[in-house]
Write a protein that holds these residues in place. Sequence first.
Motif, PDB file in Angstrom:
ATOM      1  N   GLN A  96     -70.757 -19.368 -41.246  1.00 54.31           N
ATOM      2  CA  GLN A  96     -71.024 -19.073 -42.658  1.00 54.31           C
ATOM      3  C   GLN A  96     -71.237 -20.338 -43.505  1.00 54.31           C
ATOM      4  O   GLN A  96     -70.660 -20.492 -44.573  1.00 54.31           O
ATOM      5  N   TYR A  97     -72.106 -21.204 -43.012  1.00 56.73           N
ATOM      6  CA  TYR A  97     -72.354 -22.481 -43.696  1.00 56.73           C
ATOM      7  C   TYR A  97     -73.220 -22.311 -44.942  1.00 56.73           C
ATOM      8  O   TYR A  97     -74.174 -21.536 -44.970  1.00 56.73           O
ATOM      9  N   CYS A  98     -72.882 -23.078 -45.958  1.00 58.58           N
ATOM     10  CA  CYS A  98     -73.787 -23.348 -47.083  1.00 58.58           C
ATOM     11  C   CYS A  98     -73.297 -24.631 -47.752  1.00 58.58           C
ATOM     12  O   CYS A  98     -72.130 -25.025 -47.598  1.00 58.58           O
ATOM     13  N   ASN A  99     -74.190 -25.276 -48.449  1.00 61.49           N
ATOM     14  CA  ASN A  99     -73.844 -26.508 -49.167  1.00 61.49           C
ATOM     15  C   ASN A  99     -73.214 -26.114 -50.498  1.00 61.49           C
ATOM     16  O   ASN A  99     -73.785 -26.293 -51.566  1.00 61.49           O
ATOM     17  N   CYS A 100     -72.012 -25.528 -50.407  1.00 60.43           N
ATOM     18  CA  CYS A 100     -71.335 -24.949 -51.564  1.00 60.43           C
ATOM     19  C   CYS A 100     -69.894 -25.445 -51.628  1.00 60.43           C
ATOM     20  O   CYS A 100     -69.318 -25.844 -50.610  1.00 60.43           O
ATOM     21  N   SER A 137     -64.408 -21.702 -51.579  1.00 59.94           N
ATOM     22  CA  SER A 137     -64.028 -20.525 -52.347  1.00 59.94           C
ATOM     23  C   SER A 137     -62.843 -19.883 -51.645  1.00 59.94           C
ATOM     24  O   SER A 137     -62.988 -19.332 -50.547  1.00 59.94           O
ATOM     25  N   GLY A 138     -61.674 -19.974 -52.254  1.00 57.91           N
ATOM     26  CA  GLY A 138     -60.467 -19.453 -51.626  1.00 57.91           C
ATOM     27  C   GLY A 138     -60.186 -20.180 -50.330  1.00 57.91           C
ATOM     28  O   GLY A 138     -60.040 -21.414 -50.308  1.00 57.91           O
ATOM     29  N   THR A 139     -60.141 -19.448 -49.224  1.00 54.26           N
ATOM     30  CA  THR A 139     -59.844 -20.056 -47.917  1.00 54.26           C
ATOM     31  C   THR A 139     -61.105 -20.461 -47.164  1.00 54.26           C
ATOM     32  O   THR A 139     -61.016 -20.944 -46.038  1.00 54.26           O
ATOM     33  N   ARG A 140     -62.264 -20.265 -47.772  1.00 53.92           N
ATOM     34  CA  ARG A 140     -63.529 -20.547 -47.089  1.00 53.92           C
ATOM     35  C   ARG A 140     -64.066 -21.930 -47.487  1.00 53.92           C
ATOM     36  O   ARG A 140     -64.351 -22.176 -48.661  1.00 53.92           O
ATOM     37  N   ASN A 179     -67.654 -27.476 -44.368  1.00 52.93           N
ATOM     38  CA  ASN A 179     -66.930 -27.992 -43.203  1.00 52.93           C
ATOM     39  C   ASN A 179     -67.360 -27.342 -41.887  1.00 52.93           C
ATOM     40  O   ASN A 179     -67.022 -27.829 -40.807  1.00 52.93           O
ATOM     41  N   SER A 180     -68.132 -26.258 -41.995  1.00 49.34           N
ATOM     42  CA  SER A 180     -68.584 -25.578 -40.778  1.00 49.34           C
ATOM     43  C   SER A 180     -69.547 -26.429 -39.959  1.00 49.34           C
ATOM     44  O   SER A 180     -69.670 -26.230 -38.750  1.00 49.34           O
ATOM     45  N   LEU A 181     -70.224 -27.386 -40.608  1.00 56.64           N
ATOM     46  CA  LEU A 181     -71.106 -28.293 -39.868  1.00 56.64           C
ATOM     47  C   LEU A 181     -70.297 -29.122 -38.876  1.00 56.64           C
ATOM     48  O   LEU A 181     -70.640 -29.232 -37.698  1.00 56.64           O
ATOM     49  N   GLU A 182     -69.204 -29.690 -39.354  1.00 57.62           N
ATOM     50  CA  GLU A 182     -68.353 -30.512 -38.495  1.00 57.62           C
ATOM     51  C   GLU A 182     -67.642 -29.653 -37.446  1.00 57.62           C
ATOM     52  O   GLU A 182     -67.506 -30.053 -36.288  1.00 57.62           O
ATOM     53  N   LYS A 183     -67.205 -28.456 -37.846  1.00 61.62           N
ATOM     54  CA  LYS A 183     -66.512 -27.571 -36.907  1.00 61.62           C
ATOM     55  C   LYS A 183     -67.434 -27.121 -35.779  1.00 61.62           C
ATOM     56  O   LYS A 183     -67.037 -27.086 -34.610  1.00 61.62           O
ATOM     57  N   LEU A 184     -68.678 -26.779 -36.127  1.00 65.60           N
ATOM     58  CA  LEU A 184     -69.617 -26.347 -35.089  1.00 65.60           C
ATOM     59  C   LEU A 184     -69.990 -27.514 -34.184  1.00 65.60           C
ATOM     60  O   LEU A 184     -70.194 -27.325 -32.982  1.00 65.60           O
ATOM     61  N   SER A 185     -70.047 -28.720 -34.744  1.00 67.96           N
ATOM     62  CA  SER A 185     -70.306 -29.915 -33.920  1.00 67.96           C
ATOM     63  C   SER A 185     -69.202 -30.112 -32.897  1.00 67.96           C
ATOM     64  O   SER A 185     -69.462 -30.430 -31.729  1.00 67.96           O
ATOM     65  N   GLU A 186     -67.955 -29.920 -33.341  1.00 67.89           N
ATOM     66  CA  GLU A 186     -66.818 -30.040 -32.418  1.00 67.89           C
ATOM     67  C   GLU A 186     -66.906 -28.990 -31.315  1.00 67.89           C
ATOM     68  O   GLU A 186     -66.702 -29.284 -30.134  1.00 67.89           O
ATOM     69  N   ALA A 187     -67.222 -27.750 -31.705  1.00 67.56           N
ATOM     70  CA  ALA A 187     -67.349 -26.678 -30.719  1.00 67.56           C
ATOM     71  C   ALA A 187     -68.462 -26.984 -29.723  1.00 67.56           C
ATOM     72  O   ALA A 187     -68.305 -26.793 -28.513  1.00 67.56           O
ATOM     73  N   VAL A 215     -65.313 -20.401 -40.625  1.00 64.44           N
ATOM     74  CA  VAL A 215     -65.397 -20.928 -41.986  1.00 64.44           C
ATOM     75  C   VAL A 215     -64.030 -21.011 -42.674  1.00 64.44           C
ATOM     76  O   VAL A 215     -63.871 -21.728 -43.672  1.00 64.44           O
ATOM     77  N   GLU A 216     -63.053 -20.311 -42.109  1.00 67.38           N
ATOM     78  CA  GLU A 216     -61.736 -20.247 -42.747  1.00 67.38           C
ATOM     79  C   GLU A 216     -60.933 -21.541 -42.567  1.00 67.38           C
ATOM     80  O   GLU A 216     -60.927 -22.112 -41.472  1.00 67.38           O
ATOM     81  N   THR A 217     -60.257 -21.947 -43.590  1.00 63.58           N
ATOM     82  CA  THR A 217     -59.402 -23.144 -43.696  1.00 63.58           C
ATOM     83  C   THR A 217     -60.223 -24.430 -43.775  1.00 63.58           C
ATOM     84  O   THR A 217     -61.376 -24.485 -43.338  1.00 63.58           O
ATOM     85  N   GLU A 218     -59.579 -25.446 -44.287  1.00 65.24           N
ATOM     86  CA  GLU A 218     -60.273 -26.725 -44.508  1.00 65.24           C
ATOM     87  C   GLU A 218     -60.517 -27.488 -43.220  1.00 65.24           C
ATOM     88  O   GLU A 218     -61.583 -28.088 -43.032  1.00 65.24           O
ATOM     89  N   ASP A 219     -59.543 -27.487 -42.310  1.00 64.42           N
ATOM     90  CA  ASP A 219     -59.680 -28.391 -41.158  1.00 64.42           C
ATOM     91  C   ASP A 219     -59.297 -27.774 -39.805  1.00 64.42           C
ATOM     92  O   ASP A 219     -59.253 -28.475 -38.801  1.00 64.42           O
ATOM     93  N   THR A 220     -59.033 -26.473 -39.757  1.00 61.97           N
ATOM     94  CA  THR A 220     -58.706 -25.837 -38.483  1.00 61.97           C
ATOM     95  C   THR A 220     -59.900 -25.025 -37.992  1.00 61.97           C
ATOM     96  O   THR A 220     -60.401 -24.161 -38.715  1.00 61.97           O
TER      97      THR A 220
END
Length: 314
Positions: A54-58, A61-64, A68-76, A279-284
């Motif tokens: 659920q990436y966007c340059n936004c 919002s709350g827990t989303r 950060n999904s760019l970095e998370k998907l890179s790790e995956a 997309v949930e949480t800042e760094d997990t």
Amino acid sequence: MFQKRMKRFMKILKGISLLVMFGMVVAVLNSPQTVLAKKEEKPMFEFGIVPDAQYCNCNPSGTRFYQNSLEKLSEASQIFNEHKLRFTIQLGDLIDRDYSSFSSILPIYNSIESKKYHVLGNHDFAASSDEVVKLLSMPNQYYDFKYKKWRFIVLDSNDLSFYANSKGSLKYKQAEEMYHDIKAKGAINAQTWNGGLSEEQLNWLRNTLDKSAKRNEKVMVFSHMPVYPKDEHNIWNDELVKKELEAAGNVVAFFNGHNHAGNYSVSNEIYYVNFKGMVETEDTNSFSILKVYKNRIEIDGFGLEEDRVLKIKK
């Protein structure tokens, strides 16, 4: 004299010790339970799952935390590429909004070296269905593929919806009818951000399952939205879909995203696994590698996702 006797005695003891040790080593080597003799069981194949990036340059919002999904998907992607995966599938909502978001996150997903598949999510419709299907190089909005004695079925849970069909179209009218029908019945999944399967797709699902059963194939089904247990995120006609899955007799598991909190249940020997949103949480992070054996599927969850063992009945 005493010293000579002691030396002789010590030599005898040493000899006995060596014989005992040698006997123990031989016993261990000959034991069928030994770690040395037992070969490590390897899965028949492995595949990766990416849920709701659920990436966007936004802004968050709350827990989303969308960016950060760019970095998370890179790790995956890096971890997936360390394994010999048969394929990787993302369960929908690769983006949150804006068609331009695809240009940032799709190259990262494409960096995964295994075969790659897509499921359409409700947030992916920043353009028409045809445009999104073409961009993601999908054969169709819903489709199936095969590996060994397994059939993999990909559903389009946005088939009848308000966001994937132009207003006034036949499918839009069918979506209105289905939505208002379940809303009048007080269904908790009567939400405008959900959708349903058309009669055409249900017939296709039934025929695909029937063919797979005749070929003695086991089946895994992938969808963006869940069908079980009852939840506000479920496909509008969830009971009809579940009925088709159970009637087939060869469906092992139903995998989906959409509900970022995740969920898990078993009904009539089918596992229903709702994977938690990346997309949930800042760094997990949240993604999984599934290892398929003859008698089980092992879910190796990363970050928020849990490890599970899904036993397969013969």
